[in-house]
Scaffold this motif. Structure first.
Motif, PDB file in Angstrom:
ATOM      1  N   UNK A 373      15.271 -15.402  15.134  1.00  0.00           N
ATOM      2  CA  UNK A 373      15.103 -14.436  14.058  1.00  0.00           C
ATOM      3  C   UNK A 373      14.220 -13.276  14.506  1.00  0.00           C
ATOM      4  N   UNK A 374      14.480 -12.120  13.921  1.00  0.00           N
ATOM      5  CA  UNK A 374      13.682 -10.923  14.124  1.00  0.00           C
ATOM      6  C   UNK A 374      13.417 -10.276  12.775  1.00  0.00           C
ATOM      7  N   UNK A 375      12.287  -9.589  12.673  1.00  0.00           N
ATOM      8  CA  UNK A 375      11.952  -8.833  11.466  1.00  0.00           C
ATOM      9  C   UNK A 375      12.245  -7.365  11.728  1.00  0.00           C
ATOM     10  N   UNK A 376      13.093  -6.772  10.893  1.00  0.00           N
ATOM     11  CA  UNK A 376      13.490  -5.375  11.039  1.00  0.00           C
ATOM     12  C   UNK A 376      13.315  -4.671   9.701  1.00  0.00           C
ATOM     13  N   UNK A 377      13.162  -3.354   9.783  1.00  0.00           N
ATOM     14  CA  UNK A 377      13.121  -2.525   8.574  1.00  0.00           C
ATOM     15  C   UNK A 377      14.485  -1.875   8.419  1.00  0.00           C
ATOM     16  N   UNK A 424      18.785  -9.644  18.307  1.00  0.00           N
ATOM     17  CA  UNK A 424      19.768  -9.058  19.207  1.00  0.00           C
ATOM     18  C   UNK A 424      19.169  -8.939  20.609  1.00  0.00           C
ATOM     19  N   UNK A 425      19.980  -9.278  21.592  1.00  0.00           N
ATOM     20  CA  UNK A 425      19.540  -9.194  22.983  1.00  0.00           C
ATOM     21  C   UNK A 425      20.614  -8.458  23.773  1.00  0.00           C
ATOM     22  N   UNK A 435      24.152 -12.587  36.062  1.00  0.00           N
ATOM     23  CA  UNK A 435      23.975 -13.916  35.497  1.00  0.00           C
ATOM     24  C   UNK A 435      22.952 -13.810  34.369  1.00  0.00           C
ATOM     25  N   UNK A 436      23.356 -14.185  33.161  1.00  0.00           N
ATOM     26  CA  UNK A 436      22.544 -13.983  31.957  1.00  0.00           C
ATOM     27  C   UNK A 436      22.086 -15.325  31.418  1.00  0.00           C
ATOM     28  N   UNK A 437      20.803 -15.401  31.085  1.00  0.00           N
ATOM     29  CA  UNK A 437      20.248 -16.556  30.371  1.00  0.00           C
ATOM     30  C   UNK A 437      19.497 -16.015  29.157  1.00  0.00           C
ATOM     31  N   UNK A 438      19.957 -16.374  27.968  1.00  0.00           N
ATOM     32  CA  UNK A 438      19.407 -15.802  26.741  1.00  0.00           C
ATOM     33  C   UNK A 438      17.997 -16.320  26.508  1.00  0.00           C
ATOM     34  N   UNK A 439      17.123 -15.407  26.120  1.00  0.00           N
ATOM     35  CA  UNK A 439      15.738 -15.806  25.819  1.00  0.00           C
ATOM     36  C   UNK A 439      15.649 -16.553  24.495  1.00  0.00           C
ATOM     37  N   UNK A 440      16.609 -16.346  23.611  1.00  0.00           N
ATOM     38  CA  UNK A 440      16.596 -17.050  22.326  1.00  0.00           C
ATOM     39  C   UNK A 440      16.817 -18.543  22.511  1.00  0.00           C
TER      40      UNK A 440
END
Length: 894
Positions: A373-377, A424-425, A435-440
């Motif tokens: 989750x992220x906090x956005x305006x 979003x990443x 090569x991608x490894x998601x931080x989430x």
């Protein structure tokens, strides 16, 4: 600079790509031409292939041109907005032709004067170098002036000579334009000060006192100041203050006399009749201040903090902020959760020029924070066109308020709200691969091989975790989903659709194994451990056979792994993609096309594709939904006061406990579970003999908008419709029907202006609550002649005795005494309903019923003493007889 370099690199890449496409098109055109000239039946397939390839190249060329035109359009739009802002900034200055003409004339005059003074400076410097040993002669040469030349405006020249007549130089300075400037000054301008330009350049050997007197002599002898003696003192003070600047200019002129005129500065001081051209700008950041906006909603008793806005004070006076929680349903989307109030920020003056960007700080409360989750305006305009702003989260004190604040820079006023959304990443996949490894979730990885794309592509990922409880609930509701064991997270991917995969992409996802199989394996191991204590002689062959039968928890040949993907705006089961078990709980597969969303389902047995598609649809709906309960509790000491609240089923017990501590109790009990999505609305409609009011107007329908991370409740005042209704009951009765409106219904009502009552009439209630209000006894005042007088003088004595006894008995004593007394169960229930919260009053009513049921000739006192002994309160018997004989009873207040 970085953006320009990126734009340049993108432009170069686009040019190379266009050259390649055009080269291929030219080649295919020649091939088609050759085939058409010598066409035979055998060349039809080659001709079709060439034409098909040519069409694809033309489509690629068209897309490339469209992309280039789009980026060029964005650049032109940005340039247009920038030029428009510059035009607005200098609109007032450029519109005044008189000021522009005046400044042009002043600039020309001072430019000519600077040239003449530069020549005079060179001559003075020559004289000073020749007579550097004679300080007195230098002073005389510097002070020697021809006063008549300054007085006569037509000859305006000056001569500089030395005492020995060895050197003589003359230079004429034309001051006719200076005279015109003097006339303009007399008309409106109070003072014209020429800074960094002096009629005489002082040498280093002259003392500051001599320089001061020389400046005074020059001012007194020039006709520029004649007739304006009142400005002499400010000019002299200005000259003294600018001595250091004059010396600096001289050094610069010595080093580079050719560029000295560029270093001259002009400052104009004008009176109140003319605009101040060098006024300190109001929009400097050091003059900006924070202003807190305290607002009060329709249901709040006190004002609460809405936001902080940082801007110039004059701008803050014109900015208006108001709560717009009524449209919160339209602000959030499916995967978003509202964590703040919805604020509308507008300007009272439509023509006000606001120095954007402004700083807006909005308080929020996000109870669920994690890697996903992220906090956005979320900023919306008047047409609810949304854009997202990344805030600087501030935890702690902001002014005098403590909490969490989301601070953003805004370039346009509108509607603002803080939302919790999926994180979003973004990754840039180059030609050489990535090569991608998601931080989430580090267990999710993707491998883009080299040559997967022709150009660099930006790929965006969002991950929606799937709770195992959702799958369990779906399996309970639908038997056709019994084969579903678990699922991976739901992954959303966004990238340019026209970029096809030239090589397959490897995806690795977590997909939990079957927990039942794991539990069975643990049970088998436990049994094997318990039987291992029995001594037994076994051979090596038997040991190998036993060990070979043991399997890993994830190895089950009957389990299936299915990949479901969302592409072309619909879900599909990709049977041609093989999903493999990498290790326990980790799966992998390869895809050769772009998938908007994908998920892996683990099945214990085969399942129809139609059932799988319905499962993923229901699972996605359940992910965005929450099970809620509707609470309608009344005040314990005032049943007419009630509270209406929608709470999550997971937090039901906690919220009920909080309401009871606040003095609210049932009945009615909370409603059954209702599925609700973020932003959907719950309506209460009162029917029967009970109505409600929100403190402003009487109405039958009330609503609350559900937001899972926001606590919302509505206080209500209950009232009776017909005071003489429900005459056969101890209570007034009513019914509360609960309705639900989806977001589609809410949007439709806003677009078509259809009222909620019309929409509710077309729907059936999702639940109902039975509501009651106790009837209050009325005190009827009768005339003294009509008062009822008891014929039995011992009635008052019995009443006092029963009151005293009710106060002495505890709840446990009362339960034992009721079992001993011959009282019907219906009578006991009626007494409890009449006084649900007063134990003493309940005991008194039961004893009164028992006494009235006895014959008149019965010895009531002896019977009461017998029942007290049976209930275990023999100690009250003697006191009871003593008080009856002495007729002394002390009554405690009920």
């Amino acid at each position: 600079m970085l953006s320009m370099e990126l734009a340049s690199s993108d432009f170069t890449n686009t040019e190379d790509h266009l050259i390649q496409i055009l080269t291929h098109i030219k080649q295919y055109n020649e091939n088609v031409k050759d085939l058409l000239e010598g066409s035979h039946l055998k060349n039809n397939e080659d001709l079709e292939k060439c034409i098909f390839s040519l069409i694809l190249l033309i489509q690629d060329l068209s897309k490339t041109f469209c992309d280039k035109i789009s980026r060029t359009t964005e650049s032109l739009q940005s340039t247009f907005h920038l030029l428009k802002g510059i035009q607005n900034k200098f609109k007032d200055f450029g519109s005044n032709n008189e000021h522009t003409h005046y400044l042009t004339s002043i600039s020309q005059i001072l430019s000519d004067t600077a040239q003449h003074l530069k020549l005079a400076e060179e001559q003075l410097y020559t004289v000073s170098t020749q007579y550097s040993t004679n300080q007195t002669e230098k002073s005389n040469v510097t002070r020697y002036e021809t006063k008549e030349d300054f007085v006569d405006g037509s000859t305006a020249g000056k001569a500089i000579t030395d005492t020995s007549q060895s050197h003589k130089a003359s230079e004429k300075i034309n001051l006719e334009e200076a005279g015109k400037c003097n006339e303009q000054c007399d008309e409106g301008v109070s003072t014209v000060t020429i800074m960094n330009v002096s009629p005489f350049i002082k040498t280093n050997s002259i003392s500051p006192e001599d320089e001061y007197h020389q400046d005074l002599n020059f001012i007194a002898n020039t006709d520029i100041i004649s007739g304006n003696e009142e400005h002499l003192q400010p000019l002299t003070e200005k000259i003294v203050n600018d001595k250091q600047q004059l010396n600096n200019i001289k050094q610069q002129n010595d080093s580079d006399s050719a560029d000295s005129d560029k270093e001259n500065r002009i400052e104009l001081h004008v009176n109140s009749t003319e605009p101040n051209l060098l006024k300190q700008p109001m929009i400097e950041s050091k003059h900006w201040t924070y202003k807190e906006y305290m607002l009060k909603s329709d249901y709040d008793k006190e004002q609460r903090l809405a936001c902080f806005i940082k801007a110039p004070p004059l701008i803050l006076e014109q900015i208006e902020c108001r709560l717009m929680d009524d449209i919160s349903s339209l602000v959030v989307s499916d995967s978003e959760e509202l964590v703040s109030s919805v604020l509308g920020i507008w300007s009272r003056d439509a023509n006000l020029k606001i120095p954007f960007p402004l700083s807006v700080s909005i308080p929020f409360n996000s109870r669920y924070r994690g890697n996903y989750k992220d906090v956005m305006v979320k900023a919306n305009d008047e047409n609810l066109q949304a854009s997202y702003l990344t805030p600087n989260s501030l935890d702690g004190y902001h002014g005098n308020h403590k909490g969490s604040f989301a601070e953003v820079k805004v370039y346009k006023l509108g509607i603002f709200a803080v939302v919790s959304c999926l994180r979003k990443e973004n990754f840039t996949v180059f030609r050489k691969g990535l090569s991608i490894k998601l931080s989430m979730d580090s267990r999710i990885s993707l491998n883009y091989p080299s040559g997967c794309f022709n150009t660099s592509v930006i790929v965006q990922f969002k991950v929606q975790p799937i709770d195992t409880s959702l799958i369990s609930q779906l399996k309970v509701k639908h038997d056709i989903y019994h084969s579903v064991v678990s699922s991976s997270p739901l992954v959303h991917v966004k990238q340019p659709s026209f970029q096809a995969f030239h090589k397959p992409v490897i995806v690795i996802l977590p997909c939990p194994p079957n927990p039942e199989k794991k539990k069975q394996g643990e049970d088998i191991e436990n049994k094997r451990a318990s039987t291992a204590t029995v001594p037994r002689v076994t051979s090596a062959h038997q040991i190998r056979a036993v060990s070979a039968s043991v399997k890993k928890h994830g190895d089950n040949p009957t389990e299936l792994l299915k990949l479901l993907a969302f592409k072309e705006d619909q879900w599909a089961v990709l049977d041609d993609v093989v999903v493999k078990n990498v290790q326990n709980g980790i799966v992998s597969f390869e895809v050769s096309e772009h998938l908007q969303s994908f998920i892996v389902i683990r099945l214990s047995s085969a399942m129809d594709n139609a059932h799988l598609l319905s499962f993923i649809q229901n699972l996605q709906d359940a992910t965005y939904s929450s099970m809620v309960n509707v609470i309608l509790y009344r005040k314990k000491d005032n049943p007419q006061k009630a509270v209406f609240q929608v709470v999550s089923s997971k937090e039901l017990n906690w919220e009920v406990l909080n309401l009871r501590e606040a003095g609210y109790i049932g009945p009615p009990e909370p409603s059954e579970q209702i599925p609700l999505q973020e932003g959907e609305q719950i309506y209460l409609r009162f029917c029967g003999n009970i109505a409600a009011s929100d403190g402003k107007t009487m109405a039958n329908t009330f609503k609350l908008t559900f937001h899972c991370q926001r606590k919302q409740q509505l206080p209500l005042n209950l009232s009776v419709v017909d005071e003489f209704g429900n005459h056969s009951s101890q209570h007034y009765k009513g019914t509360v029907a609960i309705y639900k409106l989806s977001k589609e219904d809410i949007i439709e009502s806003y677009k078509s202006s259809v009222t909620s009552d019309v929409l509710l009439q077309q729907r059936t209630p999702v639940s109902k609550l039975a509501l009651t209000l106790p009837k209050m006894e009325k005190n009827v005042i009768r005339p003294s002649s009509t008062k009822l007088i008891s014929s039995d003088p011992t009635d008052v004595q019995w009443d006092n005795l029963l009151h005293w006894l009710a106060q002495e008995l505890t709840e446990e004593d009362a339960s034992l005494l009721v079992l001993s007394l011959p009282i019907r169960r219906s009578t006991i229930q009626l007494v409890k309903l009449k006084s649900p919260d007063n134990l003493t009053e309940q005991i008194y009513e039961l004893l009164t019923f028992w006494k009235k049921s006895l014959p008149t000739s019965a010895d009531k006192l002896r019977l009461l003493a017998r029942h007290l002994r049976k209930s275990g309160r023999s100690n009250l018997v003697e006191t009871l007889q003593t008080k009856w004989e002495t007729n002394t009873f002390y009554q405690k207040p009920l």
